[in-house]
Motif scaffolding. Sequence first.
Motif, PDB file in Angstrom:
ATOM      1  N   LYS A 256       0.854  -1.191   0.000  1.00  0.00           N
ATOM      2  CA  LYS A 256       0.000   0.000   0.000  1.00  0.00           C
ATOM      3  C   LYS A 256       0.888   1.237   0.000  1.00  0.00           C
ATOM      4  O   LYS A 256       1.776   1.382   0.840  1.00  0.00           O
ATOM      5  N   ILE A 257       0.640   2.132  -0.939  1.00  0.00           N
ATOM      6  CA  ILE A 257       1.471   3.319  -1.140  1.00  0.00           C
ATOM      7  C   ILE A 257       0.679   4.564  -0.767  1.00  0.00           C
ATOM      8  O   ILE A 257      -0.517   4.677  -1.064  1.00  0.00           O
ATOM      9  N   LEU A 258       1.351   5.509  -0.137  1.00  0.00           N
ATOM     10  CA  LEU A 258       0.770   6.806   0.186  1.00  0.00           C
ATOM     11  C   LEU A 258       1.275   7.831  -0.825  1.00  0.00           C
ATOM     12  O   LEU A 258       2.483   7.995  -1.003  1.00  0.00           O
ATOM     13  N   ILE A 259       0.348   8.523  -1.478  1.00  0.00           N
ATOM     14  CA  ILE A 259       0.680   9.579  -2.434  1.00  0.00           C
ATOM     15  C   ILE A 259       0.368  10.920  -1.787  1.00  0.00           C
ATOM     16  O   ILE A 259      -0.683  11.089  -1.153  1.00  0.00           O
ATOM     17  N   ILE A 260       1.273  11.893  -1.965  1.00  0.00           N
ATOM     18  CA  ILE A 260       1.142  13.193  -1.311  1.00  0.00           C
ATOM     19  C   ILE A 260       1.222  14.293  -2.361  1.00  0.00           C
ATOM     20  O   ILE A 260       2.109  14.279  -3.231  1.00  0.00           O
ATOM     21  N   VAL A 261       0.296  15.258  -2.294  1.00  0.00           N
ATOM     22  CA  VAL A 261       0.374  16.451  -3.142  1.00  0.00           C
ATOM     23  C   VAL A 261       0.355  17.679  -2.230  1.00  0.00           C
ATOM     24  O   VAL A 261      -0.346  17.706  -1.215  1.00  0.00           O
ATOM     25  N   ASP A 262       1.154  18.696  -2.594  1.00  0.00           N
ATOM     26  CA  ASP A 262       1.282  19.882  -1.740  1.00  0.00           C
ATOM     27  C   ASP A 262       0.805  21.163  -2.405  1.00  0.00           C
ATOM     28  O   ASP A 262       0.952  22.258  -1.847  1.00  0.00           O
ATOM     29  N   GLY A 263       0.256  21.068  -3.625  1.00  0.00           N
ATOM     30  CA  GLY A 263      -0.234  22.255  -4.310  1.00  0.00           C
ATOM     31  C   GLY A 263       0.842  23.150  -4.857  1.00  0.00           C
ATOM     32  O   GLY A 263       0.541  24.258  -5.342  1.00  0.00           O
ATOM     33  N   ASP A 264       2.107  22.692  -4.834  1.00  0.00           N
ATOM     34  CA  ASP A 264       3.200  23.566  -5.256  1.00  0.00           C
ATOM     35  C   ASP A 264       4.236  22.850  -6.117  1.00  0.00           C
ATOM     36  O   ASP A 264       4.823  23.459  -7.006  1.00  0.00           O
TER      37      ASP A 264
END
Length: 511
Positions: free
Chosen positions: A127-135
């Motif tokens: 299971k992988i966690l994907i992260i987006v920061d808007g930048d």
Amino acid sequence: MPDRWQTFPVPFTGGLITNSTPLQQGTQFPGSATVLRNFEPSTEGGYRRIEGYEKWDDAQVTGTAATVRGIVEYRLFAIAAVGDGLYRSTGSGWTEITDNASFSSAGINISGSGKVRFAKHHFGSTKILIIVDGDDKPYKFDGTTFSQITTATSDQDGAEHVVAHKNHLFFAKDTTLSFSAPFSDTDFTAASGAGTIEFDNEITGLASFREQLIVFTKRTIFLIAGNSIADFQVQPVTRDIGAIEPDTVKEVGGDLMFLGPDGLRLLSATERNNDFGLAVVSKVIQPEVVDFISQSASYSSIVIREKSQYRIFGFNTSYTDDAAKGIIGTQYAQQGGQGMAWAETRGINAYVAHSEYISDRELILFANDDGYVYRMESGNSFDGGNIVATFKTPYLPITDPTTRKNLYKMKLFVDPQGSFDCDIDVDFDFNQANVVQPSTITISNTSTTASIYGTSTYGAGSFGGGNLKYVFDEQLTGSGFVAAFNFDSESTDPPFSLDSIVIQYGQYGRR
């Protein structure tokens, strides 16, 4: 001379209603509330004082007060984004994931200053966690290694929303929706099955729902059907209504709730009613919704699945914790379909929030700008402080608003989980200046004396199939044409439910 004593039962049901005139509400919905704050409409009946919250970890994420930009559960850790770092904790200290050789992330930090959002996928064995920061370009974390997805294109660079759907990752950036190749979180080439879809308005939310991807913009809602680029089809749900704020779209009770320009809506209601007013499920609390929207700078929301409950919280840097506002919507069965019963919260200051069902337990996390992460629905206090809860009935005409009633006794049915105290005020005739109001009644299940009105008793046996455990008998004084009952609690006692009252009264002649 008054008539002989009569009884008037009032089962507490229907939740908060504030868009009705006093006599209409008291006549048609006597068990509803004109104030329902830090009580929730209970799935077992009545109004239940909400549970509290406590710190997930006694330490601040970075050791100082700072805004938590995002929060999620991953592999039984709380994952928090603060500043340019990502941290994790099981409740006994925070460990930085970013810029840490232990996670092969030396020199890698997250970017931006806005909210950080997450998605999980299970395309492979992990299971992988994907992260987006808007930048910046998205990031991924597998529990061991944290890295940036450097193969991402300009369409994913600066993405604000991400969701896993049909073995693709979908990213939203402004008006652009892009998706990865099937079963990949690093391949964004068209030849492999990746692509982009352009919308007319800024995308404010994504939801994988009933085998379809629902795309919310500020003014429209679309669904994407199909399984891959070969058969993806974009179909409009509505071109007139959208989700005006991010982080308000959640699935509750088999439906999608979101904040529209005119209040809280259910997606299925929007489809069924072609955007007419009936689709706005929060109409009965419209004054509270308007006030809530006007005073909030950003929003977060969660669902409590075992309660079929949606909660939305407003955040403003000028709020103190005890002034922070929220709205509770509980879905319940009614003849012909589903309905919503409403309440308010005060004292849950949530800038970001996350809820997830893990095995057979529900985990609800939230955070704000004090540097701590909290666990909601845990404990009997607001991090050690009292929970202040208020429920007020409508003004009850008790069969006829033109006749004066003398109130003699009240039987209150309560379902407590432990010790509790509650103050009760009877308010006659809209609290007009020339009307004498009786003194406050105080009840407690740790004492057999209650107030100046005499003795309060409660039964140790069960009532009504074992759900109601205590019955309080109170002497009442005063008379009027209409009467409202106000219940106040301020304590760190366990939750309790107010189920119903039975009023004993005598009736005089007409006005």
